[in-house]
Design a protein around this motif. Structure first.
Motif, PDB file in Angstrom:
ATOM      1  N   LEU A 248      14.961   0.118   1.098  1.00  0.00           N
ATOM      2  CA  LEU A 248      16.289   0.325   0.528  1.00  0.00           C
ATOM      3  C   LEU A 248      16.514   1.796   0.178  1.00  0.00           C
ATOM      4  O   LEU A 248      17.602   2.352   0.424  1.00  0.00           O
ATOM      5  CB  LEU A 248      16.460  -0.547  -0.726  1.00  0.00           C
ATOM      6  N   LYS A 249      15.500   2.420  -0.381  1.00  0.00           N
ATOM      7  CA  LYS A 249      15.635   3.834  -0.723  1.00  0.00           C
ATOM      8  C   LYS A 249      15.742   4.683   0.535  1.00  0.00           C
ATOM      9  O   LYS A 249      16.479   5.690   0.573  1.00  0.00           O
ATOM     10  CB  LYS A 249      14.434   4.280  -1.565  1.00  0.00           C
ATOM     11  N   LEU A 250      15.004   4.293   1.577  1.00  0.00           N
ATOM     12  CA  LEU A 250      15.000   5.070   2.813  1.00  0.00           C
ATOM     13  C   LEU A 250      16.387   5.070   3.470  1.00  0.00           C
ATOM     14  O   LEU A 250      16.798   6.077   4.073  1.00  0.00           O
ATOM     15  CB  LEU A 250      13.952   4.504   3.776  1.00  0.00           C
ATOM     16  N   ILE A 251      17.106   3.952   3.341  1.00  0.00           N
ATOM     17  CA  ILE A 251      18.431   3.875   3.968  1.00  0.00           C
ATOM     18  C   ILE A 251      19.536   4.372   3.041  1.00  0.00           C
ATOM     19  O   ILE A 251      20.721   4.242   3.355  1.00  0.00           O
ATOM     20  CB  ILE A 251      18.744   2.436   4.428  1.00  0.00           C
TER      21      ILE A 251
ATOM     22  N   MET B 167       6.388  -5.729  -7.554  1.00  0.00           N
ATOM     23  CA  MET B 167       5.379  -5.062  -6.735  1.00  0.00           C
ATOM     24  C   MET B 167       5.203  -5.756  -5.374  1.00  0.00           C
ATOM     25  O   MET B 167       4.816  -5.120  -4.399  1.00  0.00           O
ATOM     26  CB  MET B 167       4.052  -5.027  -7.481  1.00  0.00           C
ATOM     27  N   ASP B 168       5.482  -7.060  -5.329  1.00  0.00           N
ATOM     28  CA  ASP B 168       5.419  -7.762  -4.044  1.00  0.00           C
ATOM     29  C   ASP B 168       6.506  -7.300  -3.089  1.00  0.00           C
ATOM     30  O   ASP B 168       6.403  -7.508  -1.871  1.00  0.00           O
ATOM     31  CB  ASP B 168       5.541  -9.277  -4.263  1.00  0.00           C
ATOM     32  N   LYS B 169       7.556  -6.698  -3.633  1.00  0.00           N
ATOM     33  CA  LYS B 169       8.660  -6.205  -2.795  1.00  0.00           C
ATOM     34  C   LYS B 169       8.606  -4.689  -2.641  1.00  0.00           C
ATOM     35  O   LYS B 169       9.641  -4.042  -2.431  1.00  0.00           O
ATOM     36  CB  LYS B 169       9.991  -6.629  -3.434  1.00  0.00           C
ATOM     37  N   LEU B 170       7.432  -4.116  -2.786  1.00  0.00           N
ATOM     38  CA  LEU B 170       7.290  -2.662  -2.738  1.00  0.00           C
ATOM     39  C   LEU B 170       7.864  -2.097  -1.441  1.00  0.00           C
ATOM     40  O   LEU B 170       8.631  -1.131  -1.448  1.00  0.00           O
ATOM     41  CB  LEU B 170       5.813  -2.286  -2.906  1.00  0.00           C
ATOM     42  N   ARG B 171       7.489  -2.656  -0.277  1.00  0.00           N
ATOM     43  CA  ARG B 171       7.967  -2.140   1.006  1.00  0.00           C
ATOM     44  C   ARG B 171       9.487  -2.333   1.141  1.00  0.00           C
ATOM     45  O   ARG B 171      10.189  -1.467   1.662  1.00  0.00           O
ATOM     46  CB  ARG B 171       7.240  -2.822   2.152  1.00  0.00           C
TER      47      ARG B 171
ATOM     48  N   GLU C 170       8.272   5.651  -3.584  1.00  0.00           N
ATOM     49  CA  GLU C 170       8.720   6.660  -2.618  1.00  0.00           C
ATOM     50  C   GLU C 170       9.256   6.005  -1.353  1.00  0.00           C
ATOM     51  O   GLU C 170       8.694   5.010  -0.877  1.00  0.00           O
ATOM     52  CB  GLU C 170       7.556   7.590  -2.268  1.00  0.00           C
ATOM     53  N   PRO C 171      10.345   6.542  -0.776  1.00  0.00           N
ATOM     54  CA  PRO C 171      10.896   5.969   0.463  1.00  0.00           C
ATOM     55  C   PRO C 171       9.898   5.967   1.616  1.00  0.00           C
ATOM     56  O   PRO C 171       9.957   5.079   2.476  1.00  0.00           O
ATOM     57  CB  PRO C 171      12.087   6.887   0.768  1.00  0.00           C
ATOM     58  N   GLN C 172       8.941   6.941   1.633  1.00  0.00           N
ATOM     59  CA  GLN C 172       7.980   7.017   2.725  1.00  0.00           C
ATOM     60  C   GLN C 172       7.085   5.797   2.828  1.00  0.00           C
ATOM     61  O   GLN C 172       6.507   5.524   3.880  1.00  0.00           O
ATOM     62  CB  GLN C 172       7.112   8.286   2.563  1.00  0.00           C
TER      63      GLN C 172
END
Length: 377
Positions: free
Chosen positions: A293-296, A284-288, A370-372
């Motif tokens: 990663l998903k966004l790219i 959860m600390d690496k949520l962003r 979610e990537p957003q």
């Protein structure tokens, strides 16, 4: 680039502190596994050291370890004449407190006849008992150096030798003295009690009593057949070495084994919960970062590998710290910590399984990000 290693390098201090904390927790669980095995090893250490093929005790008892047993001293000569018996020795066994240089010491005192079965198989330092009275051989757990003087039953004994790994089922160190000294210590009545016994018409002052006879059989003898021969005498019972070992592990130390086993299971359950929470918190600390990663366009297997690899690295580092802690400190434990390759490998498998199962909830949560969210949404 390995994302798991990159993230660990980014948060190296926090990762190392987490590994140390987990290592301490795993060290406790690993120690309990070792103590569990050590209880059995300690219970069987004395019987293996005596190399006895047959134990003869009082009829109706399972002594001398499970319950009280008293038989006449001349039983040894009777057993020595039984076909198949090579040698027989009389022993006494009792728990007593003695005054040692370091203070009061609780130990299990075993009396035997030097030159006959019943004494320690190996002396680590010094020598075994000789012909002189008031000599003692003590296990290293008693922390008595050679030449130390201890007071036992009003008499002073000199430590002439030491053994290693010989303790009672309760963890008390074993000390060995001459059979005659042990009989007087255990069976001789104090003067007031002796006078009362004489007034009541019973024998007072007789000490030719022992707790058991241990016998070594000839290689061709059948232990069960010899034991059955002894059992025909109605006032005696006999146990083979296999029966004595079964009695010690399933009866005398059974409750301790069950308690240690239950405590070990509880510790492993607590470890599993804590490892799961730590992995989930790290994820959860690496949520962003995961959302980025998903966004790219990173595939799901990359996210799964990131979480799973970090969980396994955490488990490996924590377990390595646990092994180092236990093996550096196990000599300080009051009970034997028996850890061999099998126990270490088994525990490693358990920890690995816990890490894999503990990462499942984190993997599920990571895949639902979610990537957003990488854009602050």
């Amino acid at each position: 680039m390995n994302l798991a290693f990159a993230d660990i390098r980014h948060r190296l201090g926090r990762f190392l502190m987490t590994c140390v904390g987990l290592g301490l927790l795993m060290a406790v669980a690993l120690s309990m596994v070792g103590i569990y095995q050590g209880v059995v090893a300690e219970a069987l250490a004395l019987t293996r050291s005596l190399r006895a093929d047959l134990w003869v005790v009082e009829s109706g008892t399972r002594g001398p370890f499970a319950e009280a047993s008293r038989i006449p001293g001349d039983v040894r000569e009777m057993i020595a004449r039984v076909p198949g018996v090579d040698a027989a020795g009389a022993i006494t066994l009792r728990t007593a407190e003695m005054r040692a240089p370091q203070g009061l010491l609780r130990a299990q005192v075993m009396g035997y006849e030097p030159g006959r079965p019943g004494g320690p198989a190996a002396i680590e330092s010094g020598r075994g008992l000789g012909g002189a009275r008031f000599e003692m051989v003590a296990d290293a757990r008693a922390r008595l150096p050679l030449g130390a003087m201890v007071t036992l039953g009003g008499d002073r004994y000199r430590v002439v030798g030491t053994t290693r790994g010989l303790v009672a089922s309760g963890g008390d160190p074993l000390v060995f003295i001459q059979l005659r000294d042990s009989q007087e210590l255990q069976f001789k009545l104090a003067p007031p009690a002796a006078r009362r016994a004489l007034a009541a018409g019973s024998s007072a002052g007789g000490t030719d009593t022992i707790n058991a006879v241990v016998a070594q059989l000839s290689p061709a003898a059948d232990p069960d057949a010899v034991a059955e021969t002894v059992r025909r005498w109605k006032h005696l019972a006999a146990l083979t070495d296999a029966e004595q070992g079964e009695l010690l592990t399933r009866s005398v130390v059974n409750r301790a084994r069950v308690q240690l086993g239950m405590f070990t299971v509880v510790l492993l359950f607590v470890s599993a919960v804590i490892i799961t929470l730590i992995i989930y918190t790290m994820t959860m600390d690496k949520l962003r970062e995961i959302a980025t990663l998903k966004l790219i366009g990173a595939p799901d297997r990359t996210i799964v590998g990131l979480v799973l690899q970090q969980a396994m690295l955490l488990g490996v580092a924590g377990y390595a710290a646990a092994i180092a802690i236990v093996f550096m400190t196990r000599g300080l434990f009051p009970r034997t910590v028996a850890l061999g390759p099998a126990e270490v490998a088994m525990m490693a498998g358990v920890i690995g399984g816990i890490c894999i199962l503990g990462s499942l909830a984190s993997i599920r949560a990571a895949l639902r990000i979610e990537p957003q969210q990488a854009l602050g949404g």
